[in-house]
Design a protein around this motif. Structure first.
Motif, PDB file in Angstrom:
ATOM      1  N   TYR B   8       0.845  -1.201   0.000  1.00 18.28           N
ATOM      2  CA  TYR B   8       0.000   0.000   0.000  1.00 18.28           C
ATOM      3  C   TYR B   8       0.873   1.241   0.000  1.00 18.28           C
ATOM      4  O   TYR B   8       1.869   1.321   0.736  1.00 18.28           O
ATOM      5  CB  TYR B   8      -0.861  -0.015   1.254  1.00 18.28           C
ATOM      6  N   ARG B  10       0.478   5.631  -0.210  1.00 17.54           N
ATOM      7  CA  ARG B  10      -0.415   6.785  -0.265  1.00 17.54           C
ATOM      8  C   ARG B  10       0.422   8.025  -0.583  1.00 17.54           C
ATOM      9  O   ARG B  10       0.851   8.750   0.315  1.00 17.54           O
ATOM     10  CB  ARG B  10      -1.143   6.962   1.065  1.00 17.54           C
ATOM     11  N   MET B  31      -6.347   3.407  -6.417  1.00 17.99           N
ATOM     12  CA  MET B  31      -7.594   3.362  -5.667  1.00 17.99           C
ATOM     13  C   MET B  31      -7.922   4.780  -5.197  1.00 17.99           C
ATOM     14  O   MET B  31      -7.073   5.462  -4.627  1.00 17.99           O
ATOM     15  CB  MET B  31      -7.447   2.443  -4.453  1.00 17.99           C
ATOM     16  N   ALA B  32      -9.147   5.195  -5.467  1.00 18.54           N
ATOM     17  CA  ALA B  32      -9.575   6.497  -4.955  1.00 18.54           C
ATOM     18  C   ALA B  32     -10.489   6.222  -3.763  1.00 18.54           C
ATOM     19  O   ALA B  32     -10.037   6.079  -2.641  1.00 18.54           O
ATOM     20  CB  ALA B  32     -10.270   7.285  -6.052  1.00 18.54           C
ATOM     21  N   GLY B  33     -11.799   6.088  -4.008  1.00 18.84           N
ATOM     22  CA  GLY B  33     -12.700   5.721  -2.915  1.00 18.84           C
ATOM     23  C   GLY B  33     -12.649   4.233  -2.625  1.00 18.84           C
ATOM     24  O   GLY B  33     -12.966   3.781  -1.530  1.00 18.84           O
ATOM     25  N   GLY B  34     -12.277   3.468  -3.628  1.00 18.76           N
ATOM     26  CA  GLY B  34     -12.168   2.018  -3.434  1.00 18.76           C
ATOM     27  C   GLY B  34     -13.482   1.276  -3.566  1.00 18.76           C
ATOM     28  O   GLY B  34     -13.555   0.085  -3.299  1.00 18.76           O
ATOM     29  N   HIS B  35     -14.540   1.970  -3.984  1.00 14.42           N
ATOM     30  CA  HIS B  35     -15.842   1.302  -3.963  1.00 14.42           C
ATOM     31  C   HIS B  35     -16.174   0.534  -5.235  1.00 14.42           C
ATOM     32  O   HIS B  35     -17.197  -0.128  -5.302  1.00 14.42           O
ATOM     33  CB  HIS B  35     -16.937   2.288  -3.578  1.00 14.42           C
ATOM     34  N   ASP B  53      -3.022   4.669  -3.321  1.00 15.41           N
ATOM     35  CA  ASP B  53      -4.213   5.337  -2.784  1.00 15.41           C
ATOM     36  C   ASP B  53      -4.145   6.833  -3.082  1.00 15.41           C
ATOM     37  O   ASP B  53      -3.313   7.552  -2.526  1.00 15.41           O
ATOM     38  CB  ASP B  53      -4.276   5.085  -1.268  1.00 15.41           C
ATOM     39  N   ARG B  56      -6.860  10.821  -0.982  1.00 16.61           N
ATOM     40  CA  ARG B  56      -6.759  12.033  -0.159  1.00 16.61           C
ATOM     41  C   ARG B  56      -6.094  13.197  -0.873  1.00 16.61           C
ATOM     42  O   ARG B  56      -5.749  14.188  -0.225  1.00 16.61           O
ATOM     43  CB  ARG B  56      -5.953  11.715   1.084  1.00 16.61           C
ATOM     44  N   ARG B  77     -15.870  13.397  -4.727  1.00 23.50           N
ATOM     45  CA  ARG B  77     -16.746  12.270  -4.369  1.00 23.50           C
ATOM     46  C   ARG B  77     -18.168  12.476  -4.901  1.00 23.50           C
ATOM     47  O   ARG B  77     -18.615  13.611  -5.087  1.00 23.50           O
ATOM     48  CB  ARG B  77     -16.794  12.112  -2.850  1.00 23.50           C
ATOM     49  N   HIS B  79     -20.817  12.258  -3.326  1.00 22.38           N
ATOM     50  CA  HIS B  79     -21.548  13.081  -2.359  1.00 22.38           C
ATOM     51  C   HIS B  79     -21.306  14.567  -2.614  1.00 22.38           C
ATOM     52  O   HIS B  79     -22.225  15.390  -2.489  1.00 22.38           O
ATOM     53  CB  HIS B  79     -21.097  12.708  -0.938  1.00 22.38           C
ATOM     54  N   HIS B 108     -20.350   8.593  -0.127  1.00 22.95           N
ATOM     55  CA  HIS B 108     -19.363   9.263   0.722  1.00 22.95           C
ATOM     56  C   HIS B 108     -17.943   8.823   0.391  1.00 22.95           C
ATOM     57  O   HIS B 108     -16.981   9.413   0.876  1.00 22.95           O
ATOM     58  CB  HIS B 108     -19.640   8.965   2.205  1.00 22.95           C
ATOM     59  N   ARG B 109     -17.796   7.763  -0.356  1.00 21.74           N
ATOM     60  CA  ARG B 109     -16.458   7.236  -0.658  1.00 21.74           C
ATOM     61  C   ARG B 109     -16.130   7.297  -2.146  1.00 21.74           C
ATOM     62  O   ARG B 109     -15.017   7.656  -2.524  1.00 21.74           O
ATOM     63  CB  ARG B 109     -16.335   5.777  -0.195  1.00 21.74           C
TER      64      ARG B 109
END
Lengths: 184, 271, 756
Positions: B8, B10, B31-35, B53, B56, B77, B79, B108-109
């Protein structure tokens, strides 16, 4: 695979650990910290049982890595129970109890946190907004009826009045000019 | 379940992320939000060796007017798109579409850039971006380039983005008061669309009607020729190759595309 | 003031809403210290012979303590349903053949939870695929056998008599149709879990997520070949069951065996994807309904022919057609009723109970039949039901199925539902929409139902003890997993003794404390276990009076309970000496143990009216409102009772509209995650309108019937009927559940085609 150090503020307390990058936040909370209110009910980000607040916003902790929560603040249902850990003074948990918004309790911690996040973002909830706001949280026991009422109560609404308004808006849509039956 | 182990990183800048991608090539996954990514990793359908990642990076998180366009950072995001007052005025279709993605927790992610890069033909935002005639800005160590949305998706889960590139920005024309609508058809609120239709300013984007997000070009042409909404909408499925699954057959999806296009065009005309 | 019938909030909730409940996977019990984690390698193929299993690479993986295959296990493979052919045993871990996707093939034990899936991936199994049998009619042909030694795929036949060809001879009108009551998943939010540890005393402590501790103990002990006294089953909090956690799963015994084999505690908790193929599923009947009668609406004869799918290994699902046959005529007084059922094995997940368990299948069948008959003779569906229901003066009423209905007022229930929904106005609205030719039409569905509660185990035990500090402890043989027995049983004791509910602790689910008990299933708990607590309270009062008589120097007949003070007092003598239950307990243990036996089942009933909107252009169905009359006798706690009804109604709507377990022709599950399976959220459901009706049963002194499954049984047919009703003007008479948008749209296309 190299472990990574994380510092995560959980329910106001600083926690730290060296973790595998693949460690899910849900497991960090449950296994590393022993906070077992947060449950895991699926593996497709569908059921929401693992919902917690991350920096005040609802997220599914089964689909967040612990390393992604590094330096951030997490709130679980335990964090709503006050210093004693057994307080029901919180308006959301109190409403769930008063309205019988839980049965087996498995979805409950996630539901409570989802409702908490929902009210934080939109204090002026009506029944439709609650139902749509909880689309990511599954409950098998309650049929949602009393969960919706609990959310409305926690948002300071009169659940009977809100359910009546929603029923009438359905009636207006399906049966213009027709006042729906009395129900009870 | 539990993903296969990985390393990992970041990075604290886009340049840092690009350097990692250049160094690790196909072993690295952004990976941004990872969803989109974490669910497939949990089912062990993907097993990257390194996760980069970018969730952020503040430099990827903005919504601002830039001339005739609104520039949206790729890390914004769902959201934030959903609740943006600027977008509500300048590109009202986009917040309306973002609101239908997943559920509040997912929004939110998940990020706009992540959704476009994932390239799922069943997801909402790619078709909206396509209907908006947006431009996708990509950056790599080789520099920056802009790809029109119409050329971005090349197949199922494949895009014009090179492995060493990052989506950094989405540039969306300011549609302002032009009529718009989003008609999403699902069995459950939280499901992916069986079919959805995004309409804005006479352009029509289709969700889940083929291997990529599509434009209903026959419908658009008919509208341009002054045909009625009903007549134009009847052409919405022309040239599509919709998939089969438990939720729908190709015939059913074709019907949905026509009906939803008509409804979306009618709603847009009334706005 | 009586506490009965009041909305007491749950005593369970404070913990559930602060620290959270403690489910099996949450346990930090010291007996489980150092536990190994079990990961099962499961078959990805529905039907195959296993040609080899190579576990060597997995054994070398980090954290692996053991990898075992079926060859390592020295237990006889169990037959999971006693009545099935004896060859249809389920291996602990498949060695020669796999029969469904998800069948366990190897067991991996690791030190850490995360190491399990890594190692499991390294187990290399070679499969030689066999043709999969997925369809029940295909299974009936016996061309491809799951168990060649058995010589057949049929595992049970109920009523082998050939149907009488003249059965419908005196009927003016006869309608017949094949319908499907589809397979659904219980989908309790907590998946299956078990943990086992063997003590130095040679006993196994087994923590499981289950609906009946005592039943699980007996089954596991039998499978392990040990005496039941050697197994101590503890049920921690259970995150929902809905019938699928009745009876032990073979995995429970495997966990216990592995713990004994390795000498270490073992923990197991399955993922949702495993659960959606591994946990038993419900319903799955193919039904042929034939109904006949006269043009004035009188139904004279009804026949129900069932082919039920047992899945790969016969379990409780084999038995459930018995309930379906018992309840075949529903609420109706029909002269001639005939039914038969055949149960077959297929290469799918095993079937067993799911909320209603055999009765919803009966109700849906007769309710569809009534609608078909009404449509054929042009009668209103509410009217035809009222004409044919059993008249109130006929109770107790023995049906043609040989079942004795205890009490009921079926027509009144229908009338209440019609009145609440303003049925006549709904019909006018429907008519107006049809005349306008709206794309969105409404449909109105009416169901009338009766079901069996407490149908299997009529007796239940309870113990009640009052302590010197004024608190009381109840042990019950029921096993709540959301129903709120801790609150309800405390209310029953409080009502008699006057001890406040918050001073009464109710415990359950521990076989060392309650060696006998029937658990919670079949909506049995209140009418058996609840009444047992009531009876225990009365017996404790008798005991207290006998002791108080000496202390108060009065005769027992002159004593009564002062519930305001939880004390025994002399009747009509204010100011005279009294003695509290607590004081009596201080002198001598004050405890009773009792068994209540109702000796019979009870038959709750009701009627639902559903209004749906159907978008005829897309096939989308939205439930707008549902009015439910669910009569289960007097209501102890309306809050809990309503909660049971709400949940039941939602599950019925879910079956009618959304949910179906689907296998492709190769037996691959297409609905193995919550992303694919149609489990509804709050956004797909309305709030529910509940109408009160209370008709007591004579079977127990409190008049209680069961309420757990009623909502599901009533709502599914009402909603399905409403969907069909919305489209009846197109000539549509039936759409199978779930009435998905695709299925509804296709039905409309077919109808329009036929019409054109």
């Amino acid at each position: 695979m190299t472990n990574v150090k994380v510092d995560i503020t959980v329910n106001g307390r600083t926690t730290t650990d060296d973790v595998e990058p693949r460690l899910l936040l849900a497991h960090y909370l449950r296994e590393n910290l022993g906070l077992k209110a947060t449950n895991i009910g699926c593996d497709t980000t569908s059921c929401g049982a693992c919902t917690v607040l991350l920096d005040g916003e609802s997220v599914k902790s089964c689909t967040v890595l612990a390393v992604q929560a590094d330096q951030l603040a997490v709130t679980t249902m335990e964090g709503l129970a006050g210093e004693s850990g057994d307080s029901l003074d919180n308006p959301v948990t109190a409403a769930f109890r008063a309205e019988h918004g839980l049965q087996c309790g498995f979805c409950t911690p996630g539901m409570v946190m989802a409702v908490t996040g929902l009210i934080a973002e939109n204090p002026d909830l009506d029944e439709r907004a609650v139902r749509e706001g909880l689309e990511g949280n599954l409950c098998r026991c309650t049929g949602y009826h009393n969960i919706v009422r609990a959310a409305l109560v926690a948002a300071g609404k009169d659940p009977d009045a809100e359910q009546e308004i929603e029923a009438e808006s359905d009636a207006a849509r399906t049966a213009p000019g027709f006042s729906a039956g009395s129900g009870s | 379940m539990i993903p296969v182990g990985f390393d990992y990183a970041r990075p604290d800048s886009v340049d840092g992320a690009l350097a990692l991608l250049a160094e690790h090539g196909e072993d690295a996954t952004v990976m941004a939000g990872g969803h989109s990514l974490l669910p497939v990793m949990k089912l062990r359908l993907a097993a990257p060796e390194l996760i980069v990642d970018i969730g952020r990076l503040r430099e990827l998180n903005y919504i601002r007017v830039d001339g005739d366009e609104v520039a949206i950072g790729a890390g914004t995001r769902h959201h934030d798109v959903e609740t943006s007052e600027l977008l509500a005025t300048e590109v009202p279709l986009l917040p309306a579409v973002a609101r239908t993605v997943g559920d509040p927790q997912v929004r939110h992610r998940g990020t706009l850039g992540g959704s476009l890069a994932h390239g799922d033909p069943a997801s909402d935002l790619p078709a909206a971006v396509l209907a908006l005639d947006a431009t996708i800005v990509l950056r790599s160590p080789r520099g920056e380039r802009s790809v029109p949305a119409t050329e971005f998706w090349t197949g199922v889960f494949t895009t014009a983005k090179e492995p060493d590139e990052l989506i950094v920005e989405i540039r969306v024309p300011r549609t302002g008061t032009a009529g718009w609508a989003y008609e999403k058809f699902t069995r459950r609120a939280n499901d992916w669309a069986i079919v959805a239709v995004a309409v804005v300013d006479g352009r029509v984007g289709l969700v889940n009607m083929g291997s990529t997000p599509l434009r209903a070009s026959a419908t658009e042409a008919a509208l341009a020729e002054g045909k009625s909404i009903a007549d134009a909408a009847a052409l919405a499925d022309e040239g599509t190759e919709p998939p089969t699954d438990t939720a729908g057959t190709p015939d059913y999806r074709r019907n949905l595309a026509r009906v939803l296009t008509r409804r979306a065009l009618e709603t847009a005309a009334g706005r | 003031m009586s506490i009965m019938g009041t909305r007491v909030v749950r005593v369970e909730d404070p913990v559930f809403l602060t620290r959270g409940a403690t489910y099996t996977d949450d346990l930090t019990d010291e007996r489980l210290t150092g536990a190994l984690h079990l990961t099962l390698v499961r078959s990805p193929i529905a039907h195959a012979t296993i040609t080899s299993i190579d576990v060597e690479a997995a054994r070398e993986a980090p954290g692996v303590v053991a990898v075992l295959t079926g060859a390592d296990i020295d237990l006889e493979a169990p037959l999971l349903f006693a009545g099935a052919p004896k060859q249809m045993v389920r291996p602990w871990l498949a060695t020669e053949r796999v029969r469904f996707v998800g069948e366990p093939v190897a067991a991996v034990l690791t030190e850490e939870r995360y190491q399990g899936p890594d190692a499991a991936e390294l187990v290399d199994v070679d499969y030689e695929p066999l043709p999969a049998v997925v369809d029940v009619r295909e299974a009936l042909k016996d061309e491809n056998l799951l168990f060649p030694d058995a010589g057949t795929n049929t595992c049970s036949v109920y009523n082998k008599e050939d149907p009488d060809p003249d059965f419908f001879a005196d009927c003016e009108v006869v309608v017949t149709r094949e319908i499907i009551n589809q397979r659904v998943a219980a989908a309790s939010l907590e998946t299956r879990a078990a943990s086992a540890a063997w003590g130095d005393d040679g006993r196994c402590t087994l923590f499981v997520s289950n609906q009946n501790a005592q039943g699980a103990r007996d089954e596991v002990a039998g499978w392990l070949g040990v005496d039941a006294s050697q197994i101590h089953v503890i049920l921690p909090d259970v995150g929902g069951g809905f019938g699928a956690k009745i009876g032990a799963d073979p995995e429970f015994a495997l966990v216990a065996w592995l713990a004994r084999h390795t000498g270490r505690p073992v923990r197991w908790s399955e993922s949702r994807s495993e659960n959606m193929t591994g946990m038993v599923q419900g319903r799955d009947q193919r039904q042929t309904i034939t109904i006949g009668g006269s043009r004035d609406g009188r139904v004279k004869a009804y026949r129900l022919d069932v082919i039920a799918d047992a899945g790969a290994y016969p379990r409780l699902g084999v038995f459930l057609p018995v309930f379906t046959r018992m309840m075949a005529p529903g609420t109706y007084d029909i002269e001639k009723v005939d039914s038969r059922a055949t149960v077959v094995v297929t290469n799918t997940t095993s079937t067993a109970a799911y909320r209603g368990a055999g009765r919803p299948e009966a109700t849906s069948a007769i309710e569809r039949a009534m609608d078909l008959f009404a449509a054929e003779i042009g009668m209103d569906p509410a009217e035809i039901r009222k004409i044919n229901v059993v008249a109130p003066e006929k109770f107790p009423f023995t049906t043609k199925g040989g079942v004795e209905y205890d009490s009921g007022e079926y027509a009144k229930a229908i009338d209440l539902a019609l009145e609440a929904s303003d049925y006549a106005t709904l019909r006018e609205v429907q008519k107006a929409r049809r005349e306008r030719g709206d794309a969105k039409q409404i449909g109105i569905g009416v169901s009338s139902y009766v079901e069996i509660t407490g149908g299997g185990a009529f007796a239940e035990n309870a113990s009640l003890e009052v302590h010197a500090d004024g608190t009381a402890l109840v042990w019950t043989g029921t096993s709540p997993h959301g129903q709120g027995h801790a609150t309800a049983w405390a209310m029953l004791a409080s009502e008699q003794l006057g001890i406040p509910v918050d001073k009464i602790t109710v415990r359950h689910g521990d076989t060392d404390h309650v060696p006998r008990g029937g658990g919670t299933m079949g909506s049995r708990s209140l009418q058996t276990g609840g009444v047992a607590v009531h009876q225990a309270s009365l017996e404790l009062i008798d005991l207290a009076k006998a002791r108080a008589a000496e202390i108060l120097e009065a005769s027992v007949e002159d004593l009564e309970v002062d519930t305001a003070n939880a004390a025994i007092v002399v009747r009509g003598a204010p100011g005279s000496p009294t003695v509290s239950f607590a004081q009596l307990a201080e002198r001598e243990e004050l405890k009773v143990q009792t068994v209540f036996d109702g000796k019979k089942a009870t038959f709750p009933f009701g009627s639902h009216v559903a209004v749906v909107e159907v978008d005829t252009e897309t096939g989308k169905v939205t439930v707008e409102r549902i009015w439910a009359v669910d009569d289960a006798g007097p209501v102890l706690n309306p809050l809990l009772c309503e909660g049971q009804r709400h949940g039941g109604i939602a599950q019925g709507i879910a079956q009618a509209l959304l949910e179906e377990v689907v296998f492709d022709p190769d037996g691959q599950p297409l609905t193995a995650t919550f992303a694919d399976y149609g489990f509804p959220s709050a956004a797909e459901l309305p709030s529910f309108d509940l109408v009160t009706m209370e008709t007591p049963t004579p079977i127990n002194p409190l008049g209680f019937k069961g309420i757990g499954e009623a909502g599901t049984i009533g709502s599914a047919p009402a909603v399905q009927s409403a969907v069909v009703d919305a489209l009846s003007h197109l000539g549509i008479r039936h759409i199978d559940m779930p009435t998905t948008p695709l299925r509804v749209w296709e039905a409309i296309q077919d109808a329009v085609k036929e019409d054109g």
